[in-house]
Structures are given as C-alpha cells and as structure tokens.
Scaffold this active site. Structure first.
Site, PDB file in Angstrom:
ATOM      1  N   GLU A  48     -11.858  -1.198  -6.895  1.00  0.00           N
ATOM      2  CA  GLU A  48     -10.953  -1.575  -5.972  1.00  0.00           C
ATOM      3  C   GLU A  48     -10.539  -0.329  -5.129  1.00  0.00           C
ATOM      4  OE1 GLU A  48      -5.942  -2.470  -5.715  1.00  0.00           O
ATOM      5  OE2 GLU A  48      -7.236  -2.838  -7.565  1.00  0.00           O
ATOM      6  N   ASP A  59       3.733   0.276  -3.668  1.00  0.00           N
ATOM      7  CA  ASP A  59       2.928   1.478  -4.360  1.00  0.00           C
ATOM      8  C   ASP A  59       4.091   2.644  -4.735  1.00  0.00           C
ATOM      9  OD1 ASP A  59       0.302   0.851  -4.663  1.00  0.00           O
ATOM     10  OD2 ASP A  59       0.468   0.910  -2.642  1.00  0.00           O
TER      11      ASP A  59
END
Length: 259
Positions: A48, A59
């Site tokens: 990824e 995140d």
C-alpha cells in the site's frame, strides 16, 4: 480476478492472513522509499503506497510526519504515480494507493483522470479513507470501467446499514479499522476486531483486512486469527524514518499471519 483478490485467495489456501504493508510515497526520499518497498515486496502480499497529503485526518503522528516531509521534498500525486509505475515494472504483486479525496478532486482532469492514470501506472486498487461511498458516484463507475479495485473503510461504530453500504462499494477487500481513532503503532488492538470482522462477513463475501494499531507480532497475531488480512503502516514507516530496514519486522509480521 484482480491481483488483490488473487492475493487473498492464495493466502487463504496457505491458511494464513494476507500481509498488507504500507509506506508513504517518496519518504524519506525517493531512493530510500524504493529500497524499502522492494524489501517489503519480498515478504508482503500487497504493498500500500500512501499519497502524501497536507491534512491526513485519519493518520497519527508517524504518518503525518512522513507525509509532510514527502510534500516538502516535492512528492506530488504525479510523482507518486511515477513511483507506482516504477514498482510495477519490478513486481507482479498487488499495488494499492491510499489517498485522501482532495488530491483526487484537484487532479488535472478530475477524478476520472486520476483513476485512469492510477490504473495506467500499474496500481490495482485505491483506498479512500475520507470519501463516503455515497459521494463516490463519479469515481466508482470509472474505477469499474478500468478494473481498479475501490476500498472503503468500516469501523467498530459502523451500523449494519452502513456496513452494507460500504461493502457494496468495495472491490478487492474491505478495510476494517481496529479502533475509532487514527493510525499508529499500539501495544494492543481493539477487542472489537473479531466482532467487527464477523459483522462485515455477515453482509459481504469480500475478504476483510484490519489495520490501525498493528505494529508487531503480538498485535498482528490476534488480528490474523480473526481477519483475512493484516495491515501494518506506522511501525514500518517509523523504521524507514530512522534509517533502518523494514525487512526484519516484515518477516516477523508475516510469521504472525500464519494460523
């Protein structure tokens, strides 16, 4: 069958969970990123690649730092696609791009152009953490036309109706987040993981991969027992950030994926 779907079929046949490894594109620099990606592709089932973005809401600090550093180093969506194309020329393993929607929306030519160029670069799928499937009516049809898998996220708080909606928009696999929070290495993953995986499988036949918080063998092992795939990101990015090879941790995670 897409490369992503085939990877899950292969891991299931070997009685293990698929290992999905994450790296931020161009971090800490292009050559180091490519070197780390090559090492991970020796071990992981899927790579990824995170497209750097200035406001990565999903995140935690590690990936936020990597994204900001990559942006300051001049890594753009176009450069990210070139890095994907470079990796595609070297591997047959599945490549995914994780991106927030703003870079897609502002891409020259719009989301259709982004999807087509992503596919042309050799990507097999795209993860869209902040795009609700009901607002992806322009993107999903183009992705289907070019056979690019679309991956959306579900969480422990997702209702059954939400699970049905999100999984119906997914191809390749469903991304289940282990916690109602941001990415980042943790000492333990949420106890809700097995139940969330069960709930997803009750409404979809797609494989379920779990991420957010998986950082080592002890956190990967229980996830691998419940899910079809294990996603590791921040722990790998932190190694690369410190100038270390991710190879040993990758082998550790891959070992923990065995059932």
């Amino acid at each position: 069958m897409s490369r992503i779907a085939a990877a899950f079929v292969a891991s299931k046949a070997e009685n293990r969970a698929a290992f999905i490894a994450y790296l931020t594109a161009g971090f800490p620099d292009v050559s180091s990123f490519l070197a780390a990606a090559r090492e991970l592709l020796e071990v992981a089932d899927v790579l990824e690649v995170g497209l750097p973005y200035s406001d990565p809401l999903g995140d935690g600090p590690t990936i936020q730092r990597s994204s900001q550093h990559a942006l300051e180093s001049g890594v753009t969506p176009a450069k990210t696609l070139k890095l994907v194309a470079q990796l595609r020329s070297e591997t047959d393993k599945p490549l995914l791009v994780m991106t927030y929607y703003n870079p897609v929306y502002t891409f020259p030519g719009g989301e259709g152009a982004f999807v087509r160029e992503l596919k042309s670069a050799g990507a097999d799928g795209v993860i869209l953490p902040d795009l609700p499937p009901e607002e992806a009516e322009g993107l999903i049809p183009v992705a289907r036309q070019v056979d690019l898998d679309t991956v959306f996220l579900v969480a422990p708080t997702s209702t059954e109706a939400r699970l049905r909606l999100v999984t119906s928009a997914c191809r390749g696999f469903v991304y289940a987040v282990s916690v109602t929070g941001v990415t980042g290495a943790r000492e333990a993953v949420g106890s809700e993981v097995p139940e969330l995986v069960r709930r997803v499988k009750a409404v979809s036949e797609l494989p379920v991969a779990v991420g957010f918080g998986v950082s080592n063998a002890s956190t990967a092992r229980p996830v691998a027992q419940a899910a079809d795939g294990v996603v590791v990101g921040s722990a790998l990015v932190r190694l690369v950030e410190g100038g270390s090879s991710p190879r040993d941790l990758a082998h550790e995670i891959a070992d923990a994926c065995k059932r």
